[in-house]
Structures are given as structure tokens and as C-alpha cells.
Scaffold this motif. Structure first.
Motif, PDB file in Angstrom:
ATOM      1  N   VAL A  55       0.644  -0.933  -0.138  1.00  0.00           N
ATOM      2  CA  VAL A  55      -0.217  -0.151   0.369  1.00  0.00           C
ATOM      3  C   VAL A  55       1.129   1.528   0.354  1.00  0.00           C
ATOM      4  CG1 VAL A  55      -1.592   1.180   1.433  1.00  0.00           C
ATOM      5  CG2 VAL A  55      -2.497  -1.219   1.050  1.00  0.00           C
ATOM      6  N   ASP A  56       0.206   2.464  -1.286  1.00  0.00           N
ATOM      7  CA  ASP A  56       1.064   3.956  -0.984  1.00  0.00           C
ATOM      8  C   ASP A  56       0.635   4.125   0.310  1.00  0.00           C
ATOM      9  OD1 ASP A  56       2.333   5.798  -1.641  1.00  0.00           O
ATOM     10  OD2 ASP A  56       1.459   5.910  -3.400  1.00  0.00           O
ATOM     11  N   LEU A  57       1.640   4.293   1.235  1.00  0.00           N
ATOM     12  CA  LEU A  57       1.985   5.313   2.688  1.00  0.00           C
ATOM     13  C   LEU A  57       1.332   6.866   2.392  1.00  0.00           C
ATOM     14  CD1 LEU A  57       4.125   3.732   4.422  1.00  0.00           C
ATOM     15  CD2 LEU A  57       1.414   3.366   4.380  1.00  0.00           C
ATOM     16  N   SER A  58       1.732   6.971   0.934  1.00  0.00           N
ATOM     17  CA  SER A  58       1.721   8.763   0.596  1.00  0.00           C
ATOM     18  C   SER A  58       0.093   8.850   0.586  1.00  0.00           C
ATOM     19  CB  SER A  58       2.449   9.104  -0.464  1.00  0.00           C
ATOM     20  OG  SER A  58       1.933   7.923  -1.436  1.00  0.00           O
ATOM     21  N   HIS A  59      -0.740   8.650   0.714  1.00  0.00           N
ATOM     22  CA  HIS A  59      -1.767   8.614   1.244  1.00  0.00           C
ATOM     23  C   HIS A  59      -2.167   9.267   2.151  1.00  0.00           C
ATOM     24  CE1 HIS A  59      -3.269   6.706  -2.920  1.00  0.00           C
ATOM     25  NE2 HIS A  59      -2.429   6.220  -2.660  1.00  0.00           N
ATOM     26  N   TYR A  60      -1.651   9.307   3.150  1.00  0.00           N
ATOM     27  CA  TYR A  60      -1.842   9.314   4.668  1.00  0.00           C
ATOM     28  C   TYR A  60      -1.254  10.379   5.112  1.00  0.00           C
ATOM     29  CZ  TYR A  60      -3.895   4.462   3.540  1.00  0.00           C
ATOM     30  OH  TYR A  60      -4.557   3.585   3.556  1.00  0.00           O
ATOM     31  N   GLU A  61      -0.935  10.582   6.602  1.00  0.00           N
ATOM     32  CA  GLU A  61      -0.336  11.723   6.999  1.00  0.00           C
ATOM     33  C   GLU A  61       0.389  11.255   7.495  1.00  0.00           C
ATOM     34  OE1 GLU A  61      -1.260  15.432  10.035  1.00  0.00           O
ATOM     35  OE2 GLU A  61      -3.058  14.083   9.741  1.00  0.00           O
ATOM     36  N   THR A  62       1.445  11.766   7.854  1.00  0.00           N
ATOM     37  CA  THR A  62       2.812  11.180   8.585  1.00  0.00           C
ATOM     38  C   THR A  62       2.768  12.319   9.741  1.00  0.00           C
ATOM     39  OG1 THR A  62       3.728   9.740   6.435  1.00  0.00           O
ATOM     40  CG2 THR A  62       4.924  10.474   8.909  1.00  0.00           C
ATOM     41  N   VAL A  63       2.715  11.270  11.170  1.00  0.00           N
ATOM     42  CA  VAL A  63       2.818  11.895  11.970  1.00  0.00           C
ATOM     43  C   VAL A  63       3.890  11.756  12.947  1.00  0.00           C
ATOM     44  CG1 VAL A  63       1.365  13.439  14.295  1.00  0.00           C
ATOM     45  CG2 VAL A  63       0.008  12.678  12.353  1.00  0.00           C
ATOM     46  N   SER A  74      -7.200   3.318  11.470  1.00  0.00           N
ATOM     47  CA  SER A  74      -7.979   2.704  10.536  1.00  0.00           C
ATOM     48  C   SER A  74      -9.198   3.973  10.451  1.00  0.00           C
ATOM     49  CB  SER A  74      -8.706   1.873  11.677  1.00  0.00           C
ATOM     50  OG  SER A  74      -8.126   0.819  10.892  1.00  0.00           O
ATOM     51  N   PHE A  75      -9.202   5.363  11.573  1.00  0.00           N
ATOM     52  CA  PHE A  75     -10.440   6.306  11.199  1.00  0.00           C
ATOM     53  C   PHE A  75     -10.070   6.798   9.787  1.00  0.00           C
ATOM     54  CE2 PHE A  75     -10.571   3.395  15.377  1.00  0.00           C
ATOM     55  CZ  PHE A  75     -12.295   3.701  15.376  1.00  0.00           C
ATOM     56  N   ALA A  76     -11.029   8.145   9.246  1.00  0.00           N
ATOM     57  CA  ALA A  76     -10.233   9.118   8.670  1.00  0.00           C
ATOM     58  C   ALA A  76     -10.000   9.790   8.815  1.00  0.00           C
ATOM     59  CB  ALA A  76     -11.139   9.427   6.848  1.00  0.00           C
ATOM     60  N   PRO A  77      -8.395  10.920   8.912  1.00  0.00           N
ATOM     61  CA  PRO A  77      -8.267  10.659   7.959  1.00  0.00           C
ATOM     62  C   PRO A  77      -7.077   9.515   7.979  1.00  0.00           C
ATOM     63  CG  PRO A  77      -7.224  12.188   8.678  1.00  0.00           C
ATOM     64  CD  PRO A  77      -8.887  12.246   9.914  1.00  0.00           C
ATOM     65  N   HIS A  78      -7.174   8.531   8.735  1.00  0.00           N
ATOM     66  CA  HIS A  78      -5.696   7.304   8.735  1.00  0.00           C
ATOM     67  C   HIS A  78      -4.306   8.317   8.905  1.00  0.00           C
ATOM     68  CE1 HIS A  78      -9.122   6.179   6.600  1.00  0.00           C
ATOM     69  NE2 HIS A  78      -9.160   6.255   5.849  1.00  0.00           N
ATOM     70  N   PRO A  79      -4.250   8.794   9.858  1.00  0.00           N
ATOM     71  CA  PRO A  79      -3.022   9.535  10.151  1.00  0.00           C
ATOM     72  C   PRO A  79      -2.300   8.551  10.686  1.00  0.00           C
ATOM     73  CG  PRO A  79      -4.653  10.323  12.346  1.00  0.00           C
ATOM     74  CD  PRO A  79      -5.019   9.440  10.624  1.00  0.00           C
ATOM     75  N   TYR A  80      -0.943   8.569  10.492  1.00  0.00           N
ATOM     76  CA  TYR A  80       0.117   7.236  10.172  1.00  0.00           C
ATOM     77  C   TYR A  80       0.821   7.866  11.092  1.00  0.00           C
ATOM     78  CZ  TYR A  80       4.184   4.571   8.777  1.00  0.00           C
ATOM     79  OH  TYR A  80       5.594   3.553   8.478  1.00  0.00           O
ATOM     80  N   HIS A  81       1.755   7.275  12.996  1.00  0.00           N
ATOM     81  CA  HIS A  81       2.514   7.146  13.225  1.00  0.00           C
ATOM     82  C   HIS A  81       3.264   6.457  13.276  1.00  0.00           C
ATOM     83  CE1 HIS A  81      -1.067   9.122  14.954  1.00  0.00           C
ATOM     84  NE2 HIS A  81      -0.538  10.282  15.617  1.00  0.00           N
ATOM     85  N   PRO A  82       4.853   6.658  12.376  1.00  0.00           N
ATOM     86  CA  PRO A  82       5.901   6.020  11.962  1.00  0.00           C
ATOM     87  C   PRO A  82       6.611   5.675  13.960  1.00  0.00           C
ATOM     88  CG  PRO A  82       5.798   7.582  10.515  1.00  0.00           C
ATOM     89  CD  PRO A  82       5.533   8.055  12.083  1.00  0.00           C
ATOM     90  N   GLY A  83       6.729   4.244  13.621  1.00  0.00           N
ATOM     91  CA  GLY A  83       7.315   4.230  15.526  1.00  0.00           C
ATOM     92  C   GLY A  83       6.840   4.335  16.669  1.00  0.00           C
ATOM     93  N   ARG A  84       5.633   5.040  16.457  1.00  0.00           N
ATOM     94  CA  ARG A  84       5.511   5.201  18.124  1.00  0.00           C
ATOM     95  C   ARG A  84       4.722   4.343  18.226  1.00  0.00           C
ATOM     96  NH1 ARG A  84       1.209  10.289  20.013  1.00  0.00           N
ATOM     97  NH2 ARG A  84       1.026   9.481  21.958  1.00  0.00           N
ATOM     98  N   LEU A  85       5.247   4.630  20.691  1.00  0.00           N
ATOM     99  CA  LEU A  85       4.764   3.768  21.314  1.00  0.00           C
ATOM    100  C   LEU A  85       4.080   4.317  22.316  1.00  0.00           C
ATOM    101  CD1 LEU A  85       4.484   0.639  21.841  1.00  0.00           C
ATOM    102  CD2 LEU A  85       6.368   0.735  22.876  1.00  0.00           C
ATOM    103  N   ASP A  86       2.675   4.305  22.989  1.00  0.00           N
ATOM    104  CA  ASP A  86       2.444   4.725  24.705  1.00  0.00           C
ATOM    105  C   ASP A  86       2.986   3.729  25.085  1.00  0.00           C
ATOM    106  OD1 ASP A  86       1.469   6.130  22.413  1.00  0.00           O
ATOM    107  OD2 ASP A  86      -0.409   6.920  22.542  1.00  0.00           O
ATOM    108  N   ILE A  87       2.636   3.877  26.230  1.00  0.00           N
ATOM    109  CA  ILE A  87       3.784   3.010  27.241  1.00  0.00           C
ATOM    110  C   ILE A  87       3.108   3.634  28.585  1.00  0.00           C
ATOM    111  CG2 ILE A  87       5.613   2.532  29.216  1.00  0.00           C
ATOM    112  CD1 ILE A  87       7.170   2.963  26.341  1.00  0.00           C
ATOM    113  N   GLU A  88       2.169   2.684  28.925  1.00  0.00           N
ATOM    114  CA  GLU A  88       0.856   2.891  30.306  1.00  0.00           C
ATOM    115  C   GLU A  88       1.923   3.033  31.305  1.00  0.00           C
ATOM    116  OE1 GLU A  88      -3.909   1.771  30.820  1.00  0.00           O
ATOM    117  OE2 GLU A  88      -2.447   0.243  30.921  1.00  0.00           O
TER     118      GLU A  88
END
Length: 600
Positions: A389-397, A528-542
Motif C-alpha cells: 500500500v502506498d503510504l503517501s496517501h496518509y498524513e505522516t505524524v 483505521s479512522f479517516a483521515p488515517h494518520p500514520y505515526h511511524p515508530g510511535r509506542l504509547d507506554i502505560e
């Protein structure tokens, strides 16, 4: 690979780890749901002689009345059921489809993916799922299972702290976009406060109509199933369908009465995998159910128990496996009635071993890993090629800005002494689309999860189901189903469920301890939810994960963001499980969100 092992039960309750806050045990039946009144309504069905499926349906419809910012009557309702009398596990998609007039080009003219409002509505899937499950696998009547929800809608219920918070969160958005929603949920021009009584008379009228229609059909000599079917047709062919169609025509939407009449819940077989002797089952690639199973298959290639619970090495392997499954989800999952999905390959142990071999045990991938080639392990269509899939379709955060969406979805599980299991995930907030004034609820806004790239396996198309995030699951041992579990949380759902299951199966926690233990959450994929933002490498730690572990994960390359203890967006897993040796049923509820577990 570690040797297979099977426990008759998951764990001993004597295991010291976390305090147990909400665990309940019984032998008649047990239920866990996202609101205590819904759980009480389900328990009432046991008093009436109903089974777990009756109890779960009653509770789930109450959740629609009570938790409308998370799930409403016209939304979605995927479920997986075990019917003990027929010894059968089934799934019901409870998911609508795009109307016949849906136009992807018209949607592309909007901003940031599927546009706000009525054009992203799909047919309401939940009512058909409830009533079909009741007719085929329950024992009670529509009148019995719907009455508690009708009472809550007609007479009102006290607004909980969580719902009051949701109403404050959505107020500006609703005032700007949805006047009918504002009139319904903000009748005094402000959000309800905790403890105030909120009534939903229009929804109450719909529920009463279902009850009355069934009663009239029974009076005319219809049998139980026929009478339930007539109640179901009120929604899809009767006056409710008329109101929906007329509203959509006035407001410029696509849905018609023909779309509603054509809607039919899909009753199917679960997908399955075996993890060290536990058979884990979920729903198909029309949702993200295969993510949980595929991740377990990848992790089976490692000796997790030896690494220690929530150690940095364990969490690293967990996250890297999750990221690979999500990459494959992005590239291959869609409605299998419309697009070819290599499900056999995705769930094969050989494919999992290939994916496991790409994990560096000391270094994070940093961005979403490349997809694998499941078609190489799938004989359903061997000519297919690997996707990308072409990831350029999504906003990279970049960095740690941005956060998970407001919670949408809830969950319900129930189990009875006969072994029947109900596991279902009601979803679709009332804040995604316009409320139909005469009905008091909107139609499903689940089109928000479809894509506007025609080449994407989850692209918008008439008659196609959006790819759903809710993914209820079940576990069996020795061929006997013994646990139902699930949660809200969007893309975090399979991650929370995975960690709870591994807490049980690998680390010996009891059910409530497994639910309460701290989690991590990857966002290393398009949302999965529009506008489908993409967070490369992000990990939330509780919160409650040690500083040393956080530091080591960051050294490995995980871009960690710290969250509070019992983070509400870490997915609130509820579950029921039976000890197969003595028949004791345990129910657990997650303190991360509202919820309650009951058993007797």
C-alpha cells in the motif's frame, strides 16, 4: 519454539501481581459489560431462565441506550457465539454495507477522507445481528430481552461520569455539524451533568414497536422465530425503514429503503489458530480479527515466558510482532465477499515463522515493516502477488504529537452453566452522523473506516462492508469453548486483547489481574479512522511500567510516549471464562473505562 502446553484453567487466583478490583465468580451465569445497568439487565435474563446469548443481547441493547457516544442502536455489532446445544461456534458480522448509490469519486471531493456527515453512513447492522442471534441461539422473546433497554430509554437513566465527559468533548462538534443530534442529546443547550436523567423517548418508541410487533405476531399464531423475524422487519422493511429512507432523501444521503430491505446479517464460521494448545477464535478479515491470531502465530516462535512479564525484551517482541500483523492488515484485509483475501496464508504457521524471522531482537523497525507475502502460503489464488500500500496517501505524524481518537465502542461478554458464550462488540457513536429525529438514533457512520484509494482492499464500493475495527474473540481448550473476551479501542483492540490473553496463558495471572496489568500500544501503521494518520515508530507506554523498561525500549528505537495509569485509550478488556474442571465462571471488567462484572 517452546513446547505446546495446555492448562485446564488459565491460572490460579493466588498469583500475586495486581489488586483485583472487579472480578466476579458464579456457577449459574456471569456477564461483563461496559455499564453496570447493562450487566444488571443481562443478569435479569438468567432470572427469566434465559441463556448467555439472551443475557448478552439484553445487555448490549442497553449499552446502546446508555453509552450512545460509544455505540448506538443503528450501529455495528460483530459477535462470536458458542451455542452449547448444537456444539457450534458462529460469528455474526453485525456490519452494514455501503448503499447502492455510494460514489467513491463524490467522497474524494471531500476533505481528509470520507467526509463528515450523512454520506459516510452504511446500513445499520446491529439490530439484525441481535434479532438473528436471539431467534437462532437464544431462548427468550423480544419482549423479554428488549424490555430493560426500553425502560431505560423511555423512563431515563442517570448520566454517568464517562458519558458526561463524552458529551462535553463532543459539544462543539455536534453544535456545528448535527442540529438533530444537538436537539436529542443537548435539549437544554448544554451537556448533561453526571447524575442527571437523560431520556430517549424516540428510541423508546422504536424498541416498544419491536416488542409490540412480536407480541402481535405470537397472538396470530406465529412461532417464536417467525415472530422475532417480524420484529426484525420493522427496522429493515417497516415504518423505521420508511423514516430512515425519507430522512436520507431529505438530507442528500444515499441510503434507500431498497438498501435496507436488502440488508442481511452474515452468519459464518470463526477463524481459528492454535497457540500452545489454546484454540483462539475470532471474526474474519472484514474486521481486524485476524490481527490477533496472526500476532499469536508470530509470537509462538519465541519463548515469551522466559523473558519475564512486561520486560523490555518481551514488550519489544510483542510490539514488533504486532507491527508486522498490522502491516499485513493494511495491505490485505478487506471484505472477502468483494476482494480476494489470503486468509489461509495470513494464518499459516509457515508465514508466521517467516514474519518472526524478520524481527531484530534488539532493535525496533522504526516505521511500519514491509508486508509479507501470504499468497505464497495460500492455495486459494496462487497467482496473486505481494501487495504494498502506498503510504503517501496518509498524513505522516512525526514525533509524539497527536493522540488516539476519543473512545468509541463498548463490549459485552456472557456465559452460563451450560457453557453458552456470548462475545460481542457494540459500536458506532451517535456523534458520527445525523440523528433521525423520529427514531432518536443515527445510522452507522462506519464508512469512516473505508478508504478512498480504489486499489486499497478496503476501498469504498457499493454493497461492500467497511473494514471494521471491533473484533470480539473466544478461546477453547480441548475443543471446548471456555472464554469470551473483547474491548473497545479502535486499532488498540487486538493489542489489548493480545496482552490480556498472554498474561493468562504465558504468565499465570488470574482473569482480573490479566485485565488490570499495564499495557503498551503501538501506532506504527495508518489509523483505521479517516483521515488515517500514520505515526511511524510511535509506542504509547502505560503507567506502572517501570522507568528502566521505558528507557530500554527507547534505546531499542521505540519512540515511546508515556501515559497515565489505567489509560482509558489502552482498550478496556472485559471477559468471561469457565474453569472446565469445576464449572466456576469468572467475569472480569476493566477499570480503564466504565464497566461491571456480575456472576451468580
Amino acid at each position: 519454539m517452546t513446547e505446546p502446553h495446555v492448562r485446564r484453567e488459565f491460572a490460579s487466583t493466588s498469583t500475586p501481581y495486581e489488586p483485583v478490583r472487579a472480578q466476579a465468580m458464579g456457577r449459574r451465569g456471569a456477564i461483563a459489560s461496559g455499564h453496570f445497568l447493562a450487566s444488571l439487565a443481562g443478569d435479569r435474563m438468567f432470572d427469566l431462565g434465559g441463556n448467555a446469548i439472551d443475557a448478552g443481547i439484553a445487555a448490549s441493547i442497553c449499552l446502546n441506550v446508555l453509552l450512545f457516544p460509544r455505540a448506538d442502536f443503528g450501529g455495528v455489532m460483530p459477535m462470536i457465539l458458542y451455542h452449547a446445544a448444537s456444539d457450534r461456534v458462529v460469528t455474526l458480522d453485525g456490519l452494514g454495507v455501503w448503499p447502492a448509490a455510494a460514489d467513491i469519486d463524490a467522497l474524494r471531493a471531500g476533505k481528509d477522507g470520507t467526509p463528515e456527515g450523512i454520506l459516510r453512513a452504511v446500513t445499520p447492522g446491529a439490530p439484525d445481528a441481535w434479532l438473528t442471534a436471539l431467534a437462532e441461539f437464544g431462548t427468550l422473546t423480544v419482549g423479554q430481552v428488549v424490555e430493560p433497554a426500553w425502560e431505560l430509554a423511555a423512563n431515563g437513566a442517570a448520566v454517568s461520569t464517562g458519558i458526561a465527559k463524552n458529551l462535553r468533548f463532543w459539544e462543539e462538534h455536534i453544535r456545528e455539524h448535527y442540529p438533530t443530534n444537538y436537539a436529542t442529546f443537548y435539549p437544554e443547550g448544554r451537556p448533561y451533568r453526571t447524575g442527571e436523567i437523560l431520556r430517549r423517548p424516540e428510541l423508546g418508541n422504536v424498541l416498544k414497536s419491536l416488542m409490540d410487533t412480536e407480541a402481535a405476531a405470537r397472538a396470530q399464531g406465529r412461532d417464536r422465530r417467525e415472530a422475532i423475524r417480524e420484529a426484525r422487519d420493522v427496522i429493515y422493511k417497516g415504518w423505521v425503514a420508511d423514516e430512515i429512507a425519507a430522512f436520507f432523501e431529505r438530507e442528500g444521503g444515499w441510503m434507500t429503503k431498497a438498501d435496507l430491505a436488502a440488508h442481511a446479517v452474515e452468519v459464518g464460521e470463526p477463524i481459528r489458530t492454535n497457540y500452545r494448545g489454546y484454540e483462539v477464535m475470532s471474526c474474519g478479515p472484514w474486521c481486524q480479527g485476524p490481527v490477533l491470531l496472526q500476532t499469536l502465530n508470530i509470537l509462538e516462535n519465541f519463548d515469551l515466558a522466559s523473558l519475564g512479564h512486561n520486560s523490555p525484551e518481551y514488550l519489544h517482541l510483542l510490539v514488533e510482532s504486532i507491527d508486522r500483523a498490522f502491516s499485513d492488515r493494511e495491505n490485505y484485509f478487506g471484505d472477502p465477499r468483494a476482494v480476494p483475501v489470503p486468509l489461509q496464508g495470513l494464518l499459516s504457521k509457515e508465514f508466521a515463522a517467516e514474519r518472526a524471522a524478520t524481527i531484530d531482537p534488539g532493535r525496533a523497525s522504526g516505521s511500519m515493516p514491509d508486508p509479507g507475502d501470504p499468497w505464497a502460503h495460500d492455495d486459494s489464488d496462487p497467482g496473486r502477488e505481494k501487495r504494498r500500500v502506498d503510504l503517501s496517501h496518509y498524513e505522516t505524524v512525526t514525533g509524539l504529537r497527536g493522540s488516539a481518537p476519543q473512545i468509541d465502542t463498548t463490549y459485552c461478554a456472557a456465559m452460563d452453566a451450560a457453557g453458552n458464550i456470548y462475545s460481542a462488540t457494540p459500536s458506532d457513536t451517535s456523534m458520527w452522523g445525523p440523528v433521525i429525529p423520529a427514531l432518536g438514533f443515527p445510522c452507522s457512520g462506519r464508512g469512516v473506516q473505508s478508504r478512498l484509494d480504489s486499489d486499497h482492499p478496503s476501498a469504498v464500493a457499493p454493497g461492500r462492508r467497511p473494514r471494521l475495527t471491533p473484533n470480539p474473540a473466544m478461546v477453547a481448550v480441548g475443543g471446548r469453548p471456555m472464554m469470551g473476551f473483547g474491548c473497545p479501542g479502535g486499532d488498540i483492540q487486538p493489542q489489548g486483547m493480545l496482552q490480556v490473553f498472554l498474561n493468562l496463558a504465558e504468565f499465570g495471572l488470574n482473569l482480573q489481574q490479566a485485565i488490570e496489568a499495564p499495557r503498551v500500544m503501538s501506532w506504527n501503521f495508518p489509523n483505521s479512522f479517516a483521515p488515517h494518520p500514520y505515526h511511524p515508530g510511535r509506542l504509547d507506554i502505560e503507567g506502572r511500567i517501570s522507568d528502566e523498561t521505558r528507557s530500554r525500549l527507547r534505546e531499542m528505537g521505540h519512540e515511546g510516549a508515556d501515559t497515565e495509569d489505567f489509560f482509558s485509550k489502552a482498550s478496556s478488556v472485559h471477559a468471561v471464562a469457565m474453569d472446565l474442571d469445576n464449572g466456576v465462571i469468572t467475569a472480569g471488567a476493566d477499570p480503564r473505562c466504565e464497566g461491571s462484572a456480575l456472576a451468580w
